[in-house]
Write a protein that holds these residues in place. Structure first.
Motif, mmCIF file in Angstrom:
data_model
loop_
_atom_site.group_PDB
_atom_site.id
_atom_site.type_symbol
_atom_site.label_atom_id
_atom_site.label_comp_id
_atom_site.label_asym_id
_atom_site.label_seq_id
_atom_site.Cartn_x
_atom_site.Cartn_y
_atom_site.Cartn_z
ATOM 1 N N ASP A 1 0.802 -1.218 0.000
ATOM 2 C CA ASP A 1 0.000 0.000 0.000
ATOM 3 C C ASP A 1 0.840 1.276 0.000
ATOM 4 O OD1 ASP A 1 -2.821 1.222 0.444
ATOM 5 O OD2 ASP A 1 -1.617 2.119 2.049
ATOM 6 N N LYS A 2 1.781 1.385 0.913
ATOM 7 C CA LYS A 2 2.566 2.615 1.028
ATOM 8 C C LYS A 2 3.381 2.859 -0.233
ATOM 9 C CE LYS A 2 5.975 4.950 3.962
ATOM 10 N NZ LYS A 2 6.833 4.841 5.182
ATOM 11 N N TRP A 3 4.028 1.808 -0.742
ATOM 12 C CA TRP A 3 4.863 1.968 -1.935
ATOM 13 C C TRP A 3 4.008 2.407 -3.124
ATOM 14 C CZ3 TRP A 3 5.864 1.031 -6.913
ATOM 15 C CH2 TRP A 3 7.172 1.127 -7.370
ATOM 16 N N PHE A 4 2.869 1.758 -3.358
ATOM 17 C CA PHE A 4 2.013 2.085 -4.506
ATOM 18 C C PHE A 4 1.482 3.516 -4.399
ATOM 19 C CE2 PHE A 4 2.523 -2.079 -5.884
ATOM 20 C CZ PHE A 4 1.744 -2.404 -6.978
ATOM 21 N N ASN A 5 1.076 3.931 -3.212
ATOM 22 C CA ASN A 5 0.572 5.294 -3.038
ATOM 23 C C ASN A 5 1.661 6.325 -3.321
ATOM 24 O OD1 ASN A 5 -2.330 5.889 -1.755
ATOM 25 N ND2 ASN A 5 -1.679 3.842 -1.118
ATOM 26 N N THR A 6 2.861 6.074 -2.797
ATOM 27 C CA THR A 6 3.962 7.015 -3.039
ATOM 28 C C THR A 6 4.323 7.077 -4.512
ATOM 29 O OG1 THR A 6 4.858 6.575 -0.825
ATOM 30 C CG2 THR A 6 6.355 7.557 -2.438
ATOM 31 N N PHE A 7 4.376 5.942 -5.144
ATOM 32 C CA PHE A 7 4.688 5.869 -6.581
ATOM 33 C C PHE A 7 3.719 6.722 -7.401
ATOM 34 C CE2 PHE A 7 3.456 3.334 -10.460
ATOM 35 C CZ PHE A 7 4.523 3.710 -11.259
ATOM 36 N N LEU A 8 2.432 6.614 -7.133
ATOM 37 C CA LEU A 8 1.434 7.365 -7.898
ATOM 38 C C LEU A 8 1.390 8.831 -7.498
ATOM 39 C CD1 LEU A 8 -1.430 4.725 -8.102
ATOM 40 C CD2 LEU A 8 0.054 5.501 -9.948
ATOM 41 N N GLU A 9 1.684 9.135 -6.249
ATOM 42 C CA GLU A 9 1.753 10.542 -5.837
ATOM 43 C C GLU A 9 2.888 11.264 -6.550
ATOM 44 O OE1 GLU A 9 2.209 10.274 -1.649
ATOM 45 O OE2 GLU A 9 0.071 9.898 -1.254
ATOM 46 N N VAL A 10 4.038 10.616 -6.684
ATOM 47 C CA VAL A 10 5.190 11.231 -7.334
ATOM 48 C C VAL A 10 4.995 11.320 -8.841
ATOM 49 C CG1 VAL A 10 7.658 10.939 -7.836
ATOM 50 C CG2 VAL A 10 6.792 10.529 -5.523
ATOM 51 N N SER A 11 4.489 10.258 -9.458
ATOM 52 C CA SER A 11 4.313 10.274 -10.915
ATOM 53 C C SER A 11 3.206 11.228 -11.337
ATOM 54 C CB SER A 11 4.022 8.865 -11.442
ATOM 55 O OG SER A 11 2.853 8.325 -10.855
ATOM 56 N N GLY A 12 2.153 11.356 -10.518
ATOM 57 C CA GLY A 12 1.091 12.312 -10.795
ATOM 58 C C GLY A 12 0.072 11.822 -11.813
ATOM 59 N N GLN A 13 -0.931 12.655 -12.042
ATOM 60 C CA GLN A 13 -2.031 12.316 -12.941
ATOM 61 C C GLN A 13 -1.561 12.222 -14.389
ATOM 62 O OE1 GLN A 13 -5.272 11.680 -12.312
ATOM 63 N NE2 GLN A 13 -5.181 11.950 -10.094
ATOM 64 N N GLY A 14 -2.140 11.251 -15.107
ATOM 65 C CA GLY A 14 -1.933 11.173 -16.549
ATOM 66 C C GLY A 14 -0.620 10.552 -16.977
ATOM 67 N N ILE A 15 0.151 10.003 -16.044
ATOM 68 C CA ILE A 15 1.435 9.382 -16.404
ATOM 69 C C ILE A 15 1.279 7.869 -16.535
ATOM 70 C CG2 ILE A 15 3.823 9.018 -15.701
ATOM 71 C CD1 ILE A 15 3.207 11.864 -16.595
ATOM 72 N N VAL A 16 0.866 7.241 -15.459
ATOM 73 C CA VAL A 16 0.640 5.795 -15.485
ATOM 74 C C VAL A 16 -0.773 5.540 -15.999
ATOM 75 C CG1 VAL A 16 0.512 3.689 -14.112
ATOM 76 C CG2 VAL A 16 2.235 5.423 -13.577
ATOM 77 N N ASP A 17 -0.877 4.923 -17.160
ATOM 78 C CA ASP A 17 -2.193 4.652 -17.749
ATOM 79 C C ASP A 17 -2.881 3.468 -17.078
ATOM 80 O OD1 ASP A 17 -2.135 6.665 -19.920
ATOM 81 O OD2 ASP A 17 -0.449 5.464 -20.630
ATOM 82 N N GLY A 18 -2.105 2.468 -16.672
ATOM 83 C CA GLY A 18 -2.659 1.297 -16.021
ATOM 84 C C GLY A 18 -1.785 0.881 -14.853
ATOM 85 N N LEU A 19 -2.408 0.644 -13.705
ATOM 86 C CA LEU A 19 -1.679 0.235 -12.503
ATOM 87 C C LEU A 19 -1.610 -1.288 -12.474
ATOM 88 C CD1 LEU A 19 -0.417 1.403 -9.833
ATOM 89 C CD2 LEU A 19 -2.593 0.823 -8.748
ATOM 90 N N THR A 20 -0.409 -1.848 -12.566
ATOM 91 C CA THR A 20 -0.260 -3.295 -12.695
ATOM 92 C C THR A 20 0.328 -3.908 -11.426
ATOM 93 O OG1 THR A 20 1.882 -2.956 -13.792
ATOM 94 C CG2 THR A 20 -0.044 -3.263 -15.199
ATOM 95 N N HIS A 21 -0.179 -5.089 -11.086
ATOM 96 C CA HIS A 21 0.329 -5.805 -9.914
ATOM 97 C C HIS A 21 0.287 -7.302 -10.179
ATOM 98 C CE1 HIS A 21 -3.678 -7.131 -8.174
ATOM 99 N NE2 HIS A 21 -4.069 -6.243 -9.063
ATOM 100 N N HIS A 22 0.983 -8.065 -9.320
ATOM 101 C CA HIS A 22 1.123 -9.509 -9.493
ATOM 102 C C HIS A 22 0.449 -10.254 -8.344
ATOM 103 C CE1 HIS A 22 5.064 -8.960 -12.061
ATOM 104 N NE2 HIS A 22 3.996 -8.411 -12.608
ATOM 105 N N ILE A 23 -0.051 -11.448 -8.661
ATOM 106 C CA ILE A 23 -0.700 -12.315 -7.676
ATOM 107 C C ILE A 23 -0.104 -13.723 -7.776
ATOM 108 C CG2 ILE A 23 -2.853 -13.443 -6.992
ATOM 109 C CD1 ILE A 23 -3.076 -10.591 -6.332
ATOM 110 N N TYR A 24 0.465 -14.187 -6.658
ATOM 111 C CA TYR A 24 0.923 -15.578 -6.547
ATOM 112 C C TYR A 24 0.500 -16.092 -5.166
ATOM 113 C CZ TYR A 24 3.791 -15.491 -10.777
ATOM 114 O OH TYR A 24 4.224 -15.431 -12.082
ATOM 115 N N ASN A 25 -0.781 -16.187 -4.972
ATOM 116 C CA ASN A 25 -1.302 -16.419 -3.626
ATOM 117 C C ASN A 25 -1.154 -17.856 -3.138
ATOM 118 O OD1 ASN A 25 -3.394 -17.143 -5.561
ATOM 119 N ND2 ASN A 25 -4.667 -17.491 -3.757
ATOM 120 N N LEU A 26 -0.775 -18.793 -4.008
ATOM 121 C CA LEU A 26 -0.644 -20.188 -3.589
ATOM 122 C C LEU A 26 0.717 -20.498 -2.982
ATOM 123 C CD1 LEU A 26 -2.427 -22.040 -6.531
ATOM 124 C CD2 LEU A 26 -3.390 -21.363 -4.323
ATOM 125 N N GLY A 27 1.647 -19.544 -3.045
ATOM 126 C CA GLY A 27 2.946 -19.740 -2.435
ATOM 127 C C GLY A 27 3.888 -20.570 -3.282
#
Length: 518
Positions: free
Chosen positions: A244-270
């Motif tokens: 949460d903290k990293w993603f929020n900071t990343f988008l606050e610094v990059s600002g509006q209109g820079i990142v078109d899509g926010l991408t993340h990974h899921i490997y919940n089975l370990g």
């Protein structure tokens, strides 16, 4: 020549008759949508791993990596063409260790095992000859392409903190690569910046503020080189595990209109060698845990509102190539299709499966290119489930998972049912939620047109089978390596839908009136 199994119906009818049936009424809330996905929600990856990539005393990648994959196989070509189109993301763990042989880069080394290298490998290289081959293949098969860029180029690993890479990203190699791509007329739908460098990282990490500054540089580069907005590739990132903290900071610094899509990974089975893997897949409470990640990402998207919303840009279920005993089997579809359903309800626009081919979790066998069971589940989703997501409610055993969308081909609604229970089947009836007044009773729905049903079951009834039956017909490629016909079973609408124990079913109801689907 493929061996044609014909005994699926006999075994499965006997197996289904031994399970206890429970009646369930499913309420479809069709007045308004709860989320929207991209039209090409189903996505797969092609990874960089060389044949020397080994985990758990096995080396399952073979020649399935981007640099080694034989692009001439008819089975591979036909498997991709069947989606018409298939979204493919080129990328993976080693993408931040790949240079592009263009411009000032003259040498083009192969990945070599190196103990102190990123993920145990030396730097690798994409030659423009190979890039040409890949693009001819993508054009021939109608691929919608996302390309994962090296986000570590020009940085150095910190002497003070292991795994932290510092310094500004150097864009020159990417600039030269894009200019070459543009000069050849190659179509790239989007560029993703880096792989698993967010938060604590996987093998390497970059500070969120630095990453935000660098993605601005990338966005400006794309805008400079792709002059026409209508052909300008989108910029995606950060392509890592959600913190949460990293993603929020990343988008606050990059600002509006820079990142078109926010991408993340899921490997919940370990880890892929977890002996408890099958129990995790069949445990509804365990599967539900990932909803917290989807909710967190959704909250960040609602706060910063990137144009393309959130994407799951890589998910293989189990880490490190997947599970050799589970990922290739029918059972793997329980987590995979459930996660696609769940992700869509949280407004995730795209879901990329790791991988199309390679490791144990490929949708295609890494040596024969024969589709594994999850391939057929993914193809049916792509063909049947539209982009408009509807809410559904039910009162029943949590082992029954249900997701509803407007039908991809109008009119009507399409649903997916996932039955995790080993010994219980479900008889499904429907109600139409009364809009605007939760206190009033729902309308019982009785259709007049035949339902279109697609029932997926393991060949012998053992969910560890690697052959799936669709409506009691085993799914095996034809002699010409084509994907077999996937026709629905037309069922009298006045009868309940029967969902067998440990099975998956897609159902389309053409005459269900959902205002959100008009």
């Amino acid at each position: 020549m493929y061996f044609k199994f014909t005994f699926c119906p006999i075994i499965l009818l006997l197996w289904a008759s031994l399970s206890f049936a429970q009646n369930v009424n499913v309420v479809i809330h069709g007045a308004a949508s709860i989320a929207k996905t991209d039209d090409n929600f189903v996505c797969v990856t092609l990874d960089w791993w060389p044949a020397e990539k080994c985990d758990y005393n096995q080396c399952p990648w073979g020649k399935a990596g981007i640099l080694n994959l034989d692009l001439r196989y008819g089975a591979l070509i036909n498997a991709i063409k069947a989606f018409n189109p298939l979204r493919i993301k080129v990328g993976g763990s080693l993408q931040d260790n790949v240079v592009y042989k263009v411009g000032e880069v003259s040498s083009c080394p192969n990945f070599m095992k190196r103990e102190d290298g990123l993920f145990g490998f030396s730097q690798g290289c994409l030659s423009m000859e190979r890039w040409d081959q890949l693009n001819r293949f993508f054009n021939h098969t109608g691929v919608k392409l996302t390309f994962g860029l090296n986000a570590l180029f020009g940085r150095n690993e910190s002497q003070n903190e292991k795994g932290l890479w510092i310094g500004d990203w150097q864009p020159q190699n990417t600039r030269d690569f894009m200019q070459y791509t543009i000069s050849k007329g190659y179509k790239v739908d989007s560029y993703e910046f880096g792989n698993q460098l967010s938060g604590s990282g996987m093998g390497a990490k970059v500070d969120a503020k630095q990453y935000g500054k660098d993605v601005i540089v990338l966005k400006n580069l794309v805008k400079e080189l792709y002059a026409h907005p209508e052909t300008q590739p989108k910029v995606l990132g950060p392509g890592g595990f959600y913190e949460d903290k990293w993603f929020n900071t990343f988008l606050e610094v990059s600002g509006q209109g820079i990142v078109d899509g926010l991408t993340h990974h899921i490997y919940n089975l370990g880890p892929g060698d977890d002996p408890n893997m099958m129990n995790k897949i069949l445990d509804p409470s365990y599967l539900n845990q990932v909803s917290q990640t989807y909710k967190g990402v959704s909250d960040v998207v609602n706060k910063f509102r990137p144009q393309l919303g959130a994407w799951v840009s890589k998910s293989g279920g189990a880490l490190n190539g997947g599970s050799k005993d589970v990922s290739r089997t029918f059972a793997d579809g329980f987590w995979y299709l459930d996660h696609m359903g769940m992700a869509s309800t949280y407004d995730q626009k795209v879901f990329c499966r790791q991988a199309l081919i390679g490791g144990n979790y490929g949708l295609l066998n890494a040596t024969t290119f024969i589709p594994n069971p999850d391939y057929y589940g993914a193809l049916l989703w792509h063909q049947l489930m539209g982009s408009t997501v509807l809410a559904v409610t039910k009162e029943s055993d949590p082992n029954l998972r249900v997701y509803a969308h407007c039908a991809k081909k109008k009119p009507g609604v399409s649903l997916i049912f996932i039955n995790l229970s080993k010994d219980r089947s479900f008889n499904i009836t429907f109600s139409n939620a009364k809009p605007g007044d939760a206190g009033k009773p729902n309308y019982e729905f009785v259709g007049k047109q035949n339902r279109e049903e697609y029932h997926l079951r393991a060949l012998t009834g053992d969910i560890k089978d690697d052959i799936v039956c669709l409506n009691d017909v085993p799914m095996v490629q034809t002699d010409s390596e084509d994907i077999p016909a996937m026709d629905p079973k037309l069922v009298d609408a006045s009868t309940p839908i029967s969902i067998a124990a440990q099975s998956i079913a897609y159902v389309t109801i053409r005459d269900f009136e959902a205002p959100a689907c008009v």
